[in-house]
Design an enzyme around this catalytic site. Structure first.
Site, PDB file in Angstrom:
ATOM      1  N   CYS A  60       0.824  -1.207   0.000  1.00  0.00           N
ATOM      2  CA  CYS A  60       0.000   0.000   0.000  1.00  0.00           C
ATOM      3  C   CYS A  60       0.865   1.267   0.000  1.00  0.00           C
ATOM      4  CB  CYS A  60      -0.985  -0.030   1.162  1.00  0.00           C
ATOM      5  SG  CYS A  60      -2.381   1.091   0.946  1.00  0.00           S
ATOM      6  N   HIS A  71      -3.839  -5.278  -0.126  1.00  0.00           N
ATOM      7  CA  HIS A  71      -3.470  -5.816   1.184  1.00  0.00           C
ATOM      8  C   HIS A  71      -3.506  -7.339   1.172  1.00  0.00           C
ATOM      9  CE1 HIS A  71      -3.410  -2.088   3.655  1.00  0.00           C
ATOM     10  NE2 HIS A  71      -4.191  -1.654   2.682  1.00  0.00           N
ATOM     11  N   GLU A 129      -2.515  -9.280   3.458  1.00  0.00           N
ATOM     12  CA  GLU A 129      -2.891  -9.789   4.778  1.00  0.00           C
ATOM     13  C   GLU A 129      -4.404  -9.802   4.951  1.00  0.00           C
ATOM     14  OE1 GLU A 129      -3.279  -5.474   5.373  1.00  0.00           O
ATOM     15  OE2 GLU A 129      -1.922  -6.780   4.262  1.00  0.00           O
TER      16      GLU A 129
END
Length: 367
Positions: free
Chosen positions: A246, A331, A333
């Site tokens: 990001c 993202h 994650e």
């Protein structure tokens, strides 16, 4: 309690207040996720923003202790169509309203979020104000036009001091620009020995920690507002493997000579399709960013575009042609969101292994 959301373009909405009763100014944005409101509230990348949830019902499963992405939420305000007063979930510890009240975050419900989202898509992100209906909307518009939003969000959300998250595997220095705990969780899951450091940590200080790799985290705001981080990444290139997410992706691009620009209304939500150009595989991704790396600026750099967004064609991933470094705009994650791209953390571990092996082979050749 009647409350009002006023936008800088002169439009305003009247609804019911919940959470804190204080007045607040922020950049009004929208997120398209159907679930994950707790992770969204606690994502530091939303620092200084008033978040509009496009999904019509929010708060139906309450707030629990496990789904936070940071200890202290950084969002300025919340806009919803309907807020659930009686959540039902076996993990629930409090309601959405109670959480916002405790954290002093104002919310407003009863808003036509579809109309509000269409306004943002038409005009781009706008400054907004949540306030009492006793205020005159025209005066609030003038106030908004003369109010400047803060540009030091990274400094606000980054850790102030380094701290360890021990493991017995690869030593990873995680630079915190507004880190989601999901990133730390994925590294710990792979037994990495993580040291989290503040955003202004220098390359020299990072190398003194003897890292096998450096992770550049997500974070809020304009990457050009963090020039010290750009300089740090430039100094690290070629010395240690780098993985950026990001804001970390944008800072990496700037450090390599590319450019960034602000998107009209950004990407926010847990359902954005991204194409991996090497495999032609499409991932559903979680995203939260206002800025993007420009295509034209890549041509005169040592970077290769690895991923693109299918909705608008913007750059979603980069790889350095000469050094062990890669980044993604989304993202992996994924909190909240799908876990399609979770394998990128494994790729980072492989990159660290390969780099250590090459250096070992080189050292043997020169004995």
């Amino acid at each position: 309690m009647k409350r009002m959301l006023v936008l800088e373009n002169g439009e305003f909405f009247v609804g019911c207040g919940f959470g804190s009763e204080r007045d607040i100014v922020g950049e009004v944005v929208f997120t398209t996720g159907m679930t994950g409101y707790q992770e969204t509230l606690s994502d530091p990348s939303y620092c200084g923003q008033i978040v509009t949830f496009t999904y019509p019902l929010v708060g139906n499963y309450g707030i629990n202790r496990d789904d936070f992405e940071s200890i202290l939420p950084s969002v300025n305000g919340v806009v919803v169509r309907e807020v659930c007063d009686c959540p039902s979930n076996f993990r629930k510890e409090m309601s959405f309203h109670e959480f916002l009240k405790i954290k002093n975050i104002p919310g407003i419900s009863g808003i036509d979020t579809r109309k509000l989202t269409k306004i943002i898509r038409q005009y781009g992100t706008l400054k907004g104000l949540i306030c009492s209906t006793k205020e005159e909307p025209s005066k609030m518009v003038e106030l908004l036009k003369t109010t400047s939003l803060r540009r030091d969000q990274v400094a606000l959300v980054s850790t102030k001091t380094p701290y360890p998250s021990p493991g017995r595997g690869h030593r990873v220095v995680l630079v915190d620009f507004g880190m989601k705990h999901g990133i730390l969780r994925e590294l710990n899951k792979r037994d990495c020995d993580v040291v989290v450091v503040p955003y202004h940590t220098t390359a020299k200080e990072i190398m003194l920690l003897n890292p096998d790799g450096v992770m550049l985290s997500n974070g809020p705001g304009d990457p050009k507002d963090v020039p010290e981080a750009i300089e740090m990444v430039q100094s690290l290139l070629g010395k240690v493997p780098i993985f950026g997410i990001c804001l970390g992706h944008q800072l990496f691009a700037l450090a390599c000579g590319a450019e960034t620009e602000k998107l009209k209304f950004g990407h926010r939500g847990s359902n954005h399709p991204v194409k991996d150009l090497s495999s032609d595989k499409v991932y559903l991704t979680s995203q939260n960013h206002s800025y993007t790396v420009t295509h034209d600026s890549i041509e005169h750099t040592d970077l290769t575009v690895t991923h693109v967004a299918l909705n608008d064609g913007t750059i979603e991933g980069l790889r350095h042609n000469n050094y062990p470094a890669f980044t993604v705009q989304y993202h992996p994650e994924a909190s909240p969101g799908p876990e399609d791209a979770n394998e990128l953390f494994d790729q980072f571990l492989t990159l660290m292994d390969e780099t250590k092996k090459k250096r070992g082979d080189f050292a043997c050749q020169n004995v």
